[in-house]
Design an enzyme around this catalytic site. Sequence first.
Site, PDB file in Angstrom:
ATOM      1  N   LYS A 259       0.855  -1.187   0.000  1.00  0.00           N
ATOM      2  CA  LYS A 259       0.000   0.000   0.000  1.00  0.00           C
ATOM      3  C   LYS A 259       0.892   1.239   0.000  1.00  0.00           C
ATOM      4  O   LYS A 259       1.875   1.290   0.737  1.00  0.00           O
ATOM      5  CB  LYS A 259      -0.887  -0.039   1.258  1.00  0.00           C
ATOM      6  CG  LYS A 259      -2.125   0.801   1.167  1.00  0.00           C
ATOM      7  CD  LYS A 259      -3.165   0.361   2.183  1.00  0.00           C
ATOM      8  CE  LYS A 259      -4.408   1.215   2.074  1.00  0.00           C
ATOM      9  NZ  LYS A 259      -5.549   0.646   2.810  1.00  0.00           N
ATOM     10  N   GLU A 345     -19.607  -6.179   9.583  1.00  0.00           N
ATOM     11  CA  GLU A 345     -20.633  -5.477  10.368  1.00  0.00           C
ATOM     12  C   GLU A 345     -21.678  -6.447  10.897  1.00  0.00           C
ATOM     13  O   GLU A 345     -22.149  -6.313  12.036  1.00  0.00           O
ATOM     14  CB  GLU A 345     -21.305  -4.397   9.521  1.00  0.00           C
ATOM     15  CG  GLU A 345     -20.415  -3.183   9.206  1.00  0.00           C
ATOM     16  CD  GLU A 345     -19.426  -3.410   8.066  1.00  0.00           C
ATOM     17  OE1 GLU A 345     -19.458  -4.491   7.447  1.00  0.00           O
ATOM     18  OE2 GLU A 345     -18.607  -2.502   7.811  1.00  0.00           O
ATOM     19  N   ARG A 373     -25.772  -2.906   6.273  1.00  0.00           N
ATOM     20  CA  ARG A 373     -25.427  -4.283   5.935  1.00  0.00           C
ATOM     21  C   ARG A 373     -25.838  -5.250   7.042  1.00  0.00           C
ATOM     22  O   ARG A 373     -26.024  -6.431   6.803  1.00  0.00           O
ATOM     23  CB  ARG A 373     -23.921  -4.350   5.712  1.00  0.00           C
ATOM     24  CG  ARG A 373     -23.480  -5.673   5.260  1.00  0.00           C
ATOM     25  CD  ARG A 373     -22.126  -5.635   4.656  1.00  0.00           C
ATOM     26  NE  ARG A 373     -22.163  -5.138   3.293  1.00  0.00           N
ATOM     27  CZ  ARG A 373     -21.136  -5.242   2.447  1.00  0.00           C
ATOM     28  NH1 ARG A 373     -20.024  -5.799   2.838  1.00  0.00           N
ATOM     29  NH2 ARG A 373     -21.225  -4.774   1.230  1.00  0.00           N
TER      30      ARG A 373
END
Length: 619
Positions: A259, A345, A373
């Site tokens: 990253k 979640e 969600r």
Amino acid sequence: MRQFADELRAEMIDTVGTTGGHLGSGLGVVELTVAMHYVFNTPDDRLIWDVGHQAYPHKIITGRRDRIRTLRQAGGLSGFTKRSESEYDPFGAAHSSTSISAALGFAVANKLADKSGRGIAVIGDGAMSAGMAYEAMNNAEQAGNRLVVILNDNDMSIAPPVGGLSAYLARLVSSRPFLSIRELARKISRKLPESLHKAAHKADEYARGMAMGGTLFEELGFYYVGPIDGHNLDQLIPVLENIRDADEGPCLIHVVTQKGKGYAPAEASADKYHGVQKFDVITGEQAKSAGGPPSYTSVFSKALIAEAGRDEKVCAITAAMPSGTGLDKFAAAFPERSFDVGIAEQHGVTFAAGLAAQGMRPFCAIYSTFLQRAFDQVVHDVAIQNLPVRFAIDRAGLVGADGATHAGSFDITYLTTLPNFVVMAAADEAELVHMTHTAAMYDEGPIAFRYPRGNGTGAALPETPEFLEIGKGRIVREGTKVGLLSLGTRLAEALKAAEQLESKGLSTTVADLRFAKPLDTDLIRSLMLSHEVVVTIEEGSIGGLGAHVLTLASDEGLTDPDSANGGLKIRTMRLPDIFQDQDKPDNQYDQAGLNAPQIVEAVLKALRHNSAGVQEARA
Ligand SMILES: Cc1ncc(C[n+]2csc(CCOP(=O)(O)OP(=O)(O)O)c2C)c(N)n1
């Protein structure tokens, strides 16, 4: 190709320097982006970027370079993939872990239509922590070789990744050196006759299974290739070409990337510049935010830490957003009572339900948009069992540059529809402190409180938080003719509107309802009986406060012509029934019609309607 990748990286850094946005993830996939577009036949091969926040290089090389500096601004390019933007974005995203399911859909549709195009999902190791990815892989067999999954493993989510899967991927990477070209040729050569190739493949898998067990992905029916150095085009391109030409079933290519790759300040920073403000490209220094009052997130974080200091049953759950929710500070103060469950979640909510059922006081800190969600878990595991899970709902209302996918528009609506729930909205940061305390103290059932993105109003924070009486609002300003019923941070606009109405001779009451559920029926009823116009104002979709207030009024006959206040006019102000695009939050609220001038206009219109309008209509 190398030069092209370098230029693409430079263009991306320069762009995000001027726009701000997601940087680290895109820098990590520059070579992958180049290689994929080189090898695969996009847009016929459907390339689907999970989350879509890493797709800036993809946007630059698929016809959007001239608009790339409009990223995340009003009328500009979206910060995520978007179908309406380009034929090269076959599937929109922004919430994570949807790419394999969608790619499978494309692959199966093509199979049924006897078309050759593939579904290609590029999914990060962070996004791989969500159940949906496994649900999709569990079905992948249906797609045959039309499904390709690229696992982009940079060993980072926004924060460092968590859990067993992340440890597993790290073991996979460390236990196998990057494949050499020779090994690759051996492993996936198409030159062998089919039968021999199959036998070789089986023997190869068998040998590997003996040595280290088949990979999880192989057990799920994927042909696993990896790990591969995702910055080495000499390795990436032959692998992708082999996969492209293979007739092997669904394939998963495990690509290792870094990253922030290629930009020293990003590589050196703890979050690898996941999301950044505008910055100076030479130094990497990001524009400082304007300062001012503390953010709602930080006020919540401090308030929760104080609650946890008083009560050892208080614990906190985040779904891969420790810094975004302020729970990073909580974790530093109470590591053993803080849980980062990864991008999960649904699991996070049911995990909290279990904790609550066993006597803990869990706070689920989840953005409004991501809590969507976990709606069934909220209903089935929390509300039906009346478990005291506390929901701290950050990023409520319109959120600015992230646009429609991230707007917190629906939580008032979807939570107030549930029996047993208490739903609060903070009007300012002092209220947020009281609400955090109220939630901590409330053990009777589920309780939620919402607050927006960004800085507070500058309200003085209370020394000692108060327990707010459940279902009771407060009158902030008293008047006689117009009643403004505000829920949440539109209170400031409601107060401004009241000033303006007063200057026009319209005496105005402003109430901060605090609770969308249970409603303060006494307060609302008394306002309706004594005022000529009542207007509800909320930062949420249709079906929220306004709907509940109208239902109360109609159930009690408060607007009937023969009622005590016959002729009462009620109006509801809420988010419009559209998905609003990105813009500055203030402009978004202007477009939504929820700023002070529009509140004044709604009241005046209701009064005009009373005299001229109704008579006209009757005539
Ligand atoms: C359902 C959902 N929860 C949380 C987020 C917030 N989020 C955006 S990117 C991200 C990290 C993704 O990590 P990874 O998939 O490894 O991609 P990387 O940024 O490392 O390339 C998170 C948690 C989200 N987009 N969707």
